[in-house]
Design an enzyme around this catalytic site. Sequence first.
Site, PDB file in Angstrom:
ATOM      1  N   PRO A  75      42.100  39.911  43.592  1.00 54.67           N
ATOM      2  CA  PRO A  75      42.084  38.451  43.393  1.00 54.67           C
ATOM      3  C   PRO A  75      40.670  37.871  43.409  1.00 54.67           C
ATOM      4  CG  PRO A  75      43.816  39.067  44.931  1.00 54.67           C
ATOM      5  CD  PRO A  75      42.987  40.301  44.710  1.00 54.67           C
ATOM      6  N   TYR A  76      39.801  38.446  44.221  1.00 50.25           N
ATOM      7  CA  TYR A  76      38.414  37.998  44.324  1.00 50.25           C
ATOM      8  C   TYR A  76      37.696  38.189  42.992  1.00 50.25           C
ATOM      9  CZ  TYR A  76      33.496  38.155  45.900  1.00 50.25           C
ATOM     10  OH  TYR A  76      32.147  37.962  46.044  1.00 50.25           O
ATOM     11  N   TYR A  77      37.842  39.363  42.387  1.00 50.66           N
ATOM     12  CA  TYR A  77      37.177  39.626  41.113  1.00 50.66           C
ATOM     13  C   TYR A  77      37.791  38.818  39.974  1.00 50.66           C
ATOM     14  CZ  TYR A  77      34.375  43.285  43.188  1.00 50.66           C
ATOM     15  OH  TYR A  77      33.467  43.949  43.960  1.00 50.66           O
TER      16      TYR A  77
END
Length: 229
Positions: free
Chosen positions: A134-136
């Site tokens: 989700p961060y990327y």
Amino acid sequence: MKNISKTLIIGAHGKIGQILSKKLAEAGTNKPTAFIRKESQKEVFEKINVPTLVGDLEDSVSNLAKQFKGFDCIVFAAGSGGSTGAEKTLSIDLEGAVRTMEAAEEADVTRYIIVSASHSDDRAFWDKAEGMKPYYIAKHFADETLRNSNLDYTILRPVQLTDDDGTGKIQASLNTDLDEEKISRADVASVIAATINMPSTVHQTIELSSGNVEIQEALESISVSESVM
């Protein structure tokens, strides 16, 4: 690009933000203001004579734009770090970032620098980064939104961050072919400071790692290689 003399640092209470705030304040050529979430965070910046603005990335674009008025540059160094859960990551690293881009345009703040993450365009890499997908995803689409904006942007994509002392030397690249896997937050802050008034870095996405080249020289070499592509 006009000369930048007033910079608003979003995510100023984070590690990179604090280093950058102090660095700009000490240099004296660019007046930084720290954008913080809580009144209790003011004390950190009072000690280094940096003014603050208390705001919320979940506020409306129009309210954020009112706070951004009068600044020359926005530095977005906020982030969930990828460890706060997918919902919070998307709220800060994607939606929060996009809101500030829209607010910057509304406030006529044209210079915008964002701290992203290396490999943000590599979908195959996302699947290998356990728990960090989700961060990327958030970083990727925030960067894409910024590229499609009318802002004079620079996207900085460091590899894994450390709390080591800065060396003043980095590797900078227009692709992910970097020799090192880490870079200190102090060196990333120094890169941001150097980039603010460097027109040749506008509309560039720059991958960063530790290296053996002085920061200014490394950024200038990137600009030369870009111009001949």
